[in-house]
Design an enzyme around this catalytic site. Sequence first.
Site, PDB file in Angstrom:
ATOM      1  N   ARG A  90      65.170  33.822  -7.156  1.00 13.22           N
ATOM      2  CA  ARG A  90      66.572  33.849  -7.584  1.00 13.22           C
ATOM      3  C   ARG A  90      67.083  32.470  -7.990  1.00 13.22           C
ATOM      4  O   ARG A  90      67.800  32.346  -8.995  1.00 13.22           O
ATOM      5  CB  ARG A  90      67.444  34.448  -6.480  1.00 13.22           C
ATOM      6  CG  ARG A  90      67.136  35.921  -6.227  1.00 13.22           C
ATOM      7  CD  ARG A  90      68.142  36.546  -5.305  1.00 13.22           C
ATOM      8  NE  ARG A  90      67.809  37.943  -5.021  1.00 13.22           N
ATOM      9  CZ  ARG A  90      68.563  38.748  -4.278  1.00 13.22           C
ATOM     10  NH1 ARG A  90      69.694  38.305  -3.749  1.00 13.22           N
ATOM     11  NH2 ARG A  90      68.195  39.998  -4.061  1.00 13.22           N
ATOM     12  N   ASP A 127      84.339  40.761  -2.317  1.00  9.96           N
ATOM     13  CA  ASP A 127      82.926  40.420  -2.284  1.00  9.96           C
ATOM     14  C   ASP A 127      82.781  38.961  -2.683  1.00  9.96           C
ATOM     15  O   ASP A 127      83.668  38.384  -3.337  1.00  9.96           O
ATOM     16  CB  ASP A 127      82.112  41.314  -3.237  1.00  9.96           C
ATOM     17  CG  ASP A 127      80.640  41.372  -2.851  1.00  9.96           C
ATOM     18  OD1 ASP A 127      80.245  42.336  -2.169  1.00  9.96           O
ATOM     19  OD2 ASP A 127      79.897  40.441  -3.199  1.00  9.96           O
TER      20      ASP A 127
END
Length: 304
Positions: A63, A174
């Site tokens: 990532r 979030d």
Amino acid sequence: PVGNNWSARMGSMSASSDNADAVKALTHQPSLSDREFNQLRELVFRHTSISLGENKRELVRTRIGKILRRRTMSSYGEYCEFMNSDAVSPEDIEELANAISTNLTSFFRENAHFVFLTEKGIPAMLAAKQNGVRRLRAWSAGCSTGEEAYTMGITFLEKIPGLATWDFRILATDLDTNVLRKAQGGVYEARQVEAVPPLLRQKYFQQGTGENKGLYKVKESLRRLITFKRLNLMDPYPFRGPFDVIFCRNVMIYFDKPTQTRIIQRYYDLLGPGGYLFVGHSESLTGIDHRFQYVQPTVYMKAR
């Protein structure tokens, strides 16, 4: 009729580019040393409070590797040096948080919670509101792409006739701005709404036609109940509550015990008397110092 901008909001439509990224990652990924891995873990914890174990090395390598390619950086060490410099910006930190966040959700996921709300939770809330105050607040903490928050809205709408006359809102937050954009768009593929019963799907979703065939968009009657916002759960909260319901499911597994304890204490303070906290089925408050009353597995209540 369906607008032509639906598919533009669908993150899953970029599958081919994701596959290309994966191939490129395998062939152009720099090595990740132990020192760099530990530096990255420290960076992630400092900016997101997410605690990454030794078993997350490959996740971090792939990532963060995507960030290196976008920035044409040659090593993880170079990235760490930049992120620890005065040149780092809020956008750089947001990019890190988006990269490291794991998002997995679905409509009516862990459905026992919504059954509990329907059969016990909401009736108890309504009984407590007999003084005439028609105010209800719910929070989806770690809402990902929005399915949980929309399921909460459907559950309340179905259980409370005339909910439109209430002061009712759902806050959905979030850390990852990418998933928040998808949640705000409220557009899902047919496979993603399969768990929604057909009658509810017809009632709360608009089915796409033409170039948007196979897509479903949340109707405004549901969408207007929900506010989506970015929030790091360890940052100061820009709201005071009180909430009647907090869903924080499959989120605390990414935090260490001290962080979990602080978050649970904050949830308790934000809930009104008789308010409910729902955690994921892989989670519990065992080993966490808290004041909640146990109701049933993964369901807790603040005493009245």
